[in-house]
Structures are given as C-alpha cells and as structure tokens.
Design a protein around this motif. Structure first.
Motif, mmCIF file in Angstrom:
data_model
loop_
_atom_site.group_PDB
_atom_site.id
_atom_site.type_symbol
_atom_site.label_atom_id
_atom_site.label_comp_id
_atom_site.label_asym_id
_atom_site.label_seq_id
_atom_site.Cartn_x
_atom_site.Cartn_y
_atom_site.Cartn_z
ATOM 1 N N LEU A 1 17.396 -11.202 -0.013
ATOM 2 C CA LEU A 1 17.937 -9.853 -0.199
ATOM 3 C C LEU A 1 16.855 -8.801 0.028
ATOM 4 N N ALA A 2 15.651 -9.082 -0.419
ATOM 5 C CA ALA A 2 14.551 -8.134 -0.190
ATOM 6 C C ALA A 2 14.208 -8.045 1.293
ATOM 7 N N LEU A 3 14.250 -9.197 1.988
ATOM 8 C CA LEU A 3 13.965 -9.190 3.425
ATOM 9 C C LEU A 3 15.054 -8.431 4.178
ATOM 10 N N LEU A 4 16.309 -8.653 3.825
ATOM 11 C CA LEU A 4 17.399 -7.909 4.447
ATOM 12 C C LEU A 4 17.210 -6.405 4.249
ATOM 13 N N THR A 5 16.861 -6.016 3.033
ATOM 14 C CA THR A 5 16.665 -4.595 2.734
ATOM 15 C C THR A 5 15.478 -4.025 3.502
ATOM 16 N N ALA A 6 14.403 -4.790 3.575
ATOM 17 C CA ALA A 6 13.217 -4.323 4.299
ATOM 18 C C ALA A 6 13.508 -4.131 5.783
ATOM 19 N N GLU A 7 14.238 -5.072 6.372
ATOM 20 C CA GLU A 7 14.561 -4.962 7.799
ATOM 21 C C GLU A 7 15.559 -3.837 8.047
ATOM 22 N N TRP A 8 16.500 -3.654 7.155
ATOM 23 C CA TRP A 8 17.502 -2.599 7.314
ATOM 24 C C TRP A 8 16.850 -1.213 7.163
ATOM 25 N N SER A 9 16.009 -1.075 6.130
ATOM 26 C CA SER A 9 15.382 0.225 5.855
ATOM 27 C C SER A 9 14.128 0.466 6.686
ATOM 28 N N GLN A 10 13.558 -0.609 7.233
ATOM 29 C CA GLN A 10 12.273 -0.570 7.929
ATOM 30 C C GLN A 10 11.180 0.007 7.031
ATOM 31 N N ASP A 11 11.210 -0.397 5.783
ATOM 32 C CA ASP A 11 10.218 0.060 4.815
ATOM 33 C C ASP A 11 8.962 -0.798 4.948
ATOM 34 N N ALA A 12 7.875 -0.184 5.371
ATOM 35 C CA ALA A 12 6.644 -0.922 5.664
ATOM 36 C C ALA A 12 6.016 -1.505 4.403
ATOM 37 N N ALA A 13 6.055 -0.773 3.301
ATOM 38 C CA ALA A 13 5.426 -1.261 2.074
ATOM 39 C C ALA A 13 6.148 -2.491 1.538
ATOM 40 N N LEU A 14 7.472 -2.484 1.586
ATOM 41 C CA LEU A 14 8.235 -3.647 1.121
ATOM 42 C C LEU A 14 8.002 -4.835 2.039
ATOM 43 N N THR A 15 7.944 -4.592 3.338
ATOM 44 C CA THR A 15 7.672 -5.674 4.290
ATOM 45 C C THR A 15 6.313 -6.308 4.027
ATOM 46 N N GLU A 16 5.309 -5.480 3.788
ATOM 47 C CA GLU A 16 3.965 -5.991 3.498
ATOM 48 C C GLU A 16 3.945 -6.793 2.202
ATOM 49 N N ALA A 17 4.667 -6.304 1.192
ATOM 50 C CA ALA A 17 4.718 -7.017 -0.084
ATOM 51 C C ALA A 17 5.408 -8.364 0.063
ATOM 52 N N LEU A 18 6.420 -8.438 0.907
ATOM 53 C CA LEU A 18 7.103 -9.717 1.141
ATOM 54 C C LEU A 18 6.168 -10.733 1.789
ATOM 55 N N ASP A 19 5.273 -10.268 2.644
ATOM 56 C CA ASP A 19 4.333 -11.175 3.299
ATOM 57 C C ASP A 19 3.458 -11.894 2.282
ATOM 58 N N ARG A 20 3.112 -11.225 1.195
ATOM 59 C CA ARG A 20 2.241 -11.854 0.197
ATOM 60 C C ARG A 20 3.029 -12.498 -0.949
#
Length: 352
Positions: free
Chosen positions: A172-191
């Motif tokens: 769900l977080a990945l879906l939201t990050a890709e939909w919103s293109q939020d860079a901070a959330l994407t970076e946090a998901l990587d770690r």
C-alpha cells in the motif's frame, strides 16, 4: 518507563512458527518491492492520468487493518476518498453496486474467502479496476484482479498473520508512493527492509511483564498508526486470549475513558509527527490516572520503553507493528498458550 522482567517464559518463544515467520518480514518486503515496482509504477501513471473519484477497499481481519492504513495513506498523500466495502452487502444481501469506474483494492493472504470474492466481483461488475494484494497467486482473488500485486511473503503456516500483513502495508505504501510520486516516501521504502530488521531486534520485554497477568486493555493510535492499533488488539485476542480494544486517541477520551482507573493497561503507538502528539497527550492523561502505560514513541527514536524507531512518519507504524509481533509471540508463550494455533481459529476463514 516499564519495568522489565527476569522471569523466563514457560518455553522457548523463539521456537514458534509465529516468531520465525514474523522475523522474515524484512526479507518479504524486499521481495515485494523488487517484484512490484514496475507494476505499481504503471498503475500510478494510470491513476494520475485518470484519477478515480473514490477508492473502495475489500478485506477482512488483519487485511482490513491494512486497508485502514491504506485509507490514511491515500487520503493524506493523494486526497482521494477511501471507503471500506461491507462484504455482507454482496454476499448476504446480493445488492448491486452503482456504476462508478473507481478503484477497488482487495487485500487477502489466501484470496479465498467467499464473502470477499463476492464483494470484489460486485465492484468489478460496477466498472471498478480491481487491484489485488494477495499472497496466494493461484487463488480466485488473484485470477479476478486487473492488477495483481503478489505479497511475496512466502508460506505462512501460523494462524496469526504477520509477515503477510507487513507485506500488505508495504504494498500500500509503494502504491501510494508511485501514485503520488513522493520522493521522500519512495526513499523511505528503499530502506524499509533493513529498518524492519532493526525494529525486530528492539526489546519489548517490559510489555510482556505488563500484560502477563492482564485480562483487558486498550490499544491506541491515530492517523497512519490507527490500523496498527487495530491489528495489535486483534493479535492480543488471537494469540494471548486478552480482551483488547483499539481506539483512536481522538476517540478514547469519550466513553472509553470512563472505565480506566489505576492499574488499567494501555499500549500506545505514537508516530513522530502531529498525529503522534495526540497519542502522547492521551497516554499522559492515562498515566495521570495511574494507568499502566506502554508508550511506543517514535519521536524518541529508540530511547523509550518500549522502544520505537524514528523514520518517515508514514512508515514508523510499520516498524512498530514488527516490534509488537515479537512481543505478542513472547507474551502468548508466557501466558501458557500456543500462538501458532489459537483456540477456535483456522488459517482461512470462509465467511459467507
């Protein structure tokens, strides 16, 4: 602070399936991210091009608690309203769903519960694009999906869902990050996989001491942390035979506060952002009544008891529930129970 206990559990809590499977959450999330980035990037592009007016979630039990988390993610990052479908509308009342062309997110470990499948079928018949977050890719739910998101948790034999729940949160977080293109959330998901390992290692033994002889308690959270409070309360019922109720910190001060007196136990999940402020305030008010409060406070970044890690506020609740799972497993064993085989429960609940 919570006093820790030196009393050993009745048997080795690390020997349970629940312990072994929950410990795999970080690896499961790493697999999920690798397997689904391209799929969810394409879905995010589709949703930006043609935003749905509404998102409907279909889920039961732990998966519905993940849906609560997804609701807060989508509504805070995207602004699209999210509503939970009542499965009985389709499975019992056989009511039609008005055409909407919206987005339906179905979440399930097994993908086989009849009422869930009926609800998803009704949404699809109404024109919804069905996204299935499911661990069993051979299931009927997976076959129904327009967009399939395998949770990649691997076999989960303990009745208590753990790694599959955390994988659903990450999806769900990945879906939201890709939909919103939020860079901070994407970076946090990587770690996130690595951070889940750190969260698993935290010491929550003081909470075991707090709840070893308890019979009732509240679990509170707010915003993105509320779904974790719901999940924690369910797991305490399932694995520890504890009557636990989940509340938002904004609601617990109303009627529920009336039954709180000295010695009443409470677990609180506080994120480091403004939503966590409300949880910290409620926990302080409980403590003033001499309630026994276990406050997992991400703002303290591991310094509290029980400890919670500071990270992106949207992912701090995921780290907290990972720490909680290790505690709940140990508490179940300490109370003389088997967390892998809760009384009266089975792995797949086939509600009609």
């Amino acid at each position: 602070m919570i006093a820790t206990t030196d009393q050993p559990p009745a048997k080795d809590a690390t020997a349970t399936l629940m312990h072994a499977e929950a410990a795999e959450a970080g690896a499961a999330v790493a697999r999920l991210l690798a397997a689904n980035r391209a799929t969810l990037a394409a879905l995010g592009e589709r949703l930006r091009a043609a935003p749905p007016a509404v998102v409907v979630t279909c889920a039961r039990g732990s998966s519905d608690h993940a849906a609560t988390y997804g609701k807060y993610l989508i509504e805070t990052f995207i602004g699209v309203p999210v509503a939970s479908a009542a499965p009985s509308v389709a499975s019992v009342y056989a009511a039609d769903v008005a055409p909407s062309g919206g987005l339906c997110i179905a979440i399930s470990q097994s993908g086989r519960s009849p009422d869930l499948l009926a609800s998803v079928a009704a949404q699809k018949a109404a024109g919804a694009h069905v996204v299935a977050l499911v661990n069993d890719t051979t299931s009927p739910l997976a076959e129904t999906a327009d967009t399939l998101v395998p949770l990649m948790a691997g076999p989960e034999r303990s009745v208590a869902a753990t790694k599959s729940y955390i994988a659903a949160l990450a999806a769900l977080a990945l879906l939201t990050a890709e939909w919103s293109q939020d860079a901070a959330l994407t970076e946090a998901l990587d770690r996130l996989p690595e951070r889940l390992g750190a969260a698993w290692a935290l010491d929550w033994s003081g909470v075991v001491a707090l709840l070893r002889d308890a019979s009732n308690l509240f679990v509170i959270g707010r915003g993105l942390g509320f779904g974790m409070a719901q999940e924690a309360a369910l797991k305490l019922k399932e694995t520890c035979a504890l009557h636990a109720e989940a509340f938002s910190s904004a609601e617990v001060r109303h009627g529920p506060m009336a039954i709180v007196d000295a010695g009443f136990p409470l677990i609180a999940f506080a994120t480091s952002d403004q939503a966590g402020d409300g949880v910290r305030e409620a926990a302080a008010e409980f403590a003033q009544r001499d309630a026994r409060v276990a406050l997992a406070d991400a703002a303290q970044d591991g310094a509290g008891s029980p400890a919670a890690l500071r990270d992106h506020p949207a992912l701090e609740p995921v780290l907290m529930i990972q720490s909680f799972y290790r505690m709940a497993n140990a508490l179940s064993v300490a109370r003389g129970l088997d967390p892998d085989s809760p009384r009266h429960l089975s792995k797949v609940t086939k509600t009609l």
